[in-house]
Design a protein around this motif. Structure first.
Motif, PDB file in Angstrom:
ATOM      1  N   MET A  49      18.257   2.813 -42.013  1.00 12.48           N
ATOM      2  CA  MET A  49      17.451   1.585 -41.712  1.00 12.48           C
ATOM      3  C   MET A  49      17.115   1.220 -40.327  1.00 12.48           C
ATOM      4  O   MET A  49      16.156   0.818 -39.810  1.00 12.48           O
ATOM      5  N   GLY A  88      12.559  -3.761 -47.891  1.00 12.81           N
ATOM      6  CA  GLY A  88      12.782  -2.962 -46.526  1.00 12.81           C
ATOM      7  C   GLY A  88      12.157  -1.395 -46.916  1.00 12.81           C
ATOM      8  O   GLY A  88      13.026  -0.761 -47.803  1.00 12.81           O
ATOM      9  N   ILE A  90      20.675  -8.851 -44.450  1.00 12.33           N
ATOM     10  CA  ILE A  90      19.720  -7.874 -45.188  1.00 12.33           C
ATOM     11  C   ILE A  90      20.261  -7.890 -46.601  1.00 12.33           C
ATOM     12  O   ILE A  90      19.356  -7.926 -47.563  1.00 12.33           O
ATOM     13  N   PHE A  95      13.584   1.290 -38.548  1.00 11.40           N
ATOM     14  CA  PHE A  95      12.871   0.046 -37.909  1.00 11.40           C
ATOM     15  C   PHE A  95      13.066  -0.017 -36.464  1.00 11.40           C
ATOM     16  O   PHE A  95      12.897  -0.933 -35.860  1.00 11.40           O
ATOM     17  N   TYR A 127       9.926  -1.146 -35.071  1.00  8.93           N
ATOM     18  CA  TYR A 127       9.132  -2.243 -35.808  1.00  8.93           C
ATOM     19  C   TYR A 127       8.614  -3.342 -34.823  1.00  8.93           C
ATOM     20  O   TYR A 127       9.058  -3.644 -33.652  1.00  8.93           O
TER      21      TYR A 127
END
Length: 260
Positions: free
Chosen positions: A17, A80, A39, A21, A24
């Motif tokens: 992750m 996500g 998260i 990201f 992002y």
């Protein structure tokens, strides 16, 4: 060769992750602790319902999911979707979506949902191709109120929950599960019930929609914090909050869903 696995371990999910990201539009500032506390725990994501895409032995993408019962329906929410920048536009997101869709059907899930930042057109377009449709907009508001006047009347969680389950607005990251985890306090003001914790107003339950902004504003004057935030999917409430002096953040999200 890309292959998909469900239920990754925490460290693998965090690392993929973080990479997915890394560019992002809003920096996440991810650390392992933030990933676990915010998260997973706060946002209601569960690794047992999530998927990782591997290129050989290398994890290159994640589809993070949470599962809840909302108004007697089983809902799976994407918390996500991140793909390593080197592996984008190869159909990996589609493969992850198809894996979680098949899994959701095996669990008799009623609905898939997610939130996506307005302006993130590639993501919005991708979710639309998968069959998601916009059902709501989520706005974020902030108010500073340094002086406390007369304290609010505290009520117990049971009394609040009886009223809460009858209200219409639902926000995944601020539902009863999140309130309990945050050790929320519950108050009554002019017949409305309020849930709050850590300078966030999670919910205002009232039969009069036009009263939400007034109740929220008065609550900030009578709670002990100095800076309160509130989320809403009701655009009339947005207007009322702005008129009452709340500041709306630039960040807005679409809530998207898909019946399966």
């Amino acid at each position: 060769m890309i292959h998909i696995k469900r239920a990754p371990d925490t460290e693998t999910a965090f690392l993929v992750m973080k990479e997915g990201f890394s560019d992002y539009m809003i920096p996440l500032g991810l650390s392992l602790e933030v990933f676990q506390e915010r998260i997973l725990k706060r946002d209601g994501n569960q690794l047992e319902h999530s998927f990782i895409a591997y290129h050989g032995e290398r994890p290159v993408a994640i589809w993070l999911n949470g599962l809840k019962t909302i108004k007697k329906k089983t809902v799976m929410r994407c918390g996500g979707l991140g793909v390593d920048p080197q592996y984008r536009r190869l159909g990996i997101a589609k493969a992850l979506y198809e894996a979680q869709l098949s899994y959701a059907k095996s669990l008799n899930v009623d609905c898939l949902m997610l939130e996506v930042i307005q302006g993130n057109e590639p993501a919005i377009s991708l979710y639309q191709k998968f069959g998601y449709r916009t059902v709501d907009e989520l706005g974020y508001f902030l108010r500073e109120e340094p002086d406390q006047t007369e304290p609010l009347i505290e009520i117990d969680a049971v009394a609040f929950e009886r009223r809460y389950i009858q209200q219409g607005e639902y926000i995944w990251q601020q539902d009863q599960t999140v309130m309990k985890q945050a050790q929320a306090q519950y108050f009554e003001l002019d017949g409305a019930f309020i849930a709050t914790a850590h300078e966030s107003i999670f919910a205002i339950v009232t039969e009069e929609e036009e009263e939400v902004a007034r109740i929220a504003t008065e609550a900030t004057r009578r709670l002990t914090g100095t800076r309160y935030q509130l989320q809403s999917t009701n655009q009339q409430v947005w207007k009322d909050l702005r008129q009452a002096g709340w500041k709306q953040r630039e960040l807005k999200q679409f809530v998207m869903s898909q019946t399966i």
